[in-house]
Design an enzyme around this catalytic site. Structure first.
Site, mmCIF file in Angstrom:
data_model
loop_
_atom_site.group_PDB
_atom_site.id
_atom_site.type_symbol
_atom_site.label_atom_id
_atom_site.label_comp_id
_atom_site.label_asym_id
_atom_site.label_seq_id
_atom_site.Cartn_x
_atom_site.Cartn_y
_atom_site.Cartn_z
ATOM 1 N N LYS A 83 9.181 7.666 -0.435
ATOM 2 C CA LYS A 83 8.466 7.713 -1.710
ATOM 3 C C LYS A 83 8.231 9.179 -2.080
ATOM 4 O O LYS A 83 7.652 9.948 -1.294
ATOM 5 C CB LYS A 83 7.133 6.985 -1.543
ATOM 6 C CG LYS A 83 6.639 6.317 -2.785
ATOM 7 C CD LYS A 83 5.490 5.403 -2.429
ATOM 8 C CE LYS A 83 4.867 4.797 -3.645
ATOM 9 N NZ LYS A 83 3.623 4.107 -3.308
HETATM 10 C C1 E4P Z 1 2.438 2.206 -5.881
HETATM 11 O O1 E4P Z 1 3.372 2.214 -5.093
HETATM 12 C C2 E4P Z 1 1.084 2.644 -5.568
HETATM 13 O O2 E4P Z 1 0.868 2.533 -4.175
HETATM 14 C C3 E4P Z 1 0.023 1.790 -6.187
HETATM 15 O O3 E4P Z 1 0.549 0.698 -6.912
HETATM 16 C C4 E4P Z 1 -1.042 2.546 -6.884
HETATM 17 O O4 E4P Z 1 -1.974 1.646 -7.385
HETATM 18 P P1 E4P Z 1 -3.471 2.064 -7.785
HETATM 19 O O5 E4P Z 1 -3.415 2.638 -9.149
HETATM 20 O O6 E4P Z 1 -4.215 0.762 -7.748
HETATM 21 O O7 E4P Z 1 -3.935 3.038 -6.755
#
Ligand code: E4P
Length: 215
Positions: A83
């Site tokens: 990522k």
């Molecule tokens: C995506 O891969 C992120 O981990 C996640 O969806 C972020 O979500 P949040 O805005 O609830 O932290």
């Protein structure tokens, strides 16, 4: 649409996986921090539970650092997806990692132009953060619509991974728009299953069955 779970909590992953509802897992530094454990230990445990793409995020923000860290993460397990943040250095790294056959998930996407750049760089997944756009009075779902349409127009291979999902209708709308994947918090997975008529119907069936129990 594939369903990923957006957590690093092993119990949550085990619960959702037992229902056959987990095609993959996304984590991020905040989710790993919540576990109080190290990224490698947690990620490898997740890889044992789920046989699908497992996103693990780099912390470096420069090209060399992201590539180095990305290669290290990818070497942990065949299912690891690296990522990478949607910044210029990140996209350079995505290009280099893709050339080496390493899968990437470009994260923190908040606009269609950003998503176009990520696809051009060769990202495996693009993660538009729907909920965080809604949080600041935008409409996150418009972004999903724009990206799905643009990627279809040009046959980009990058998959649209709807992220920062807050509630069941985000999932339904992302599915209607053709998102390839939605990554859901554990709570939303359970919210998707709930229906008051299911609960009321079950209660009535069980009550009626008692009337003839033993007959
Ligand atoms: C995506 O891969 C992120 O981990 C996640 O969806 C972020 O979500 P949040 O805005 O609830 O932290």
């Amino acid at each position: 649409m594939k369903i990923f779970i957006d957590t690093a909590d092993i119990d949550e992953i085990r619960d959702a996986a037992a229902m056959g509802l987990v095609d993959g897992v996304t984590t991020n530094p905040s989710l790993i921090a919540k576990t109080g454990r190290g990224q490698k230990e947690v990620t490898l445990e997740i890889c044992e539970l789920v046989d699908g793409p497992i996103s693990a995020e780099v912390l470096a923000t420069d090209f060399e650092g992201i590539v180095k860290e990305g290669k290290e993460l990818a070497a942990w397990h065949d299912n690891i997806v690296v990522k990478v943040p949607l910044i210029a250095e990140g996209l350079k790294a995505v290009r280099a990692l893709t050339a080496e056959g390493i899968k990437t998930n470009v994260t923190l996407c908040f606009s269609a132009p950003q998503a176009i750049m990520a696809a051009k760089a060769g990202a495996t997944y693009i993660s538009p953060f729907i909920g965080r756009i809604d949080d600041i009075s935008g409409t996150g779902m418009h972004l999903i619509q724009e990206i799905v349409t643009i990627y279809q127009n040009y046959d980009y291979d990058t998959e649209v991974l709807a992220a920062s999902i807050r509630h069941p209708m985000h999932v339904v709308e992302a599915a209607l728009l053709g998102a390839d994947v939605a990554t859901l918090p554990h709570k939303v997975i359970h919210q998707l299953l709930k229906h008051p008529l299911t609960d009321a119907g079950l209660e009535k069936f069980l009550a009626d069955a008692k009337k003839t129990a033993g007959a």
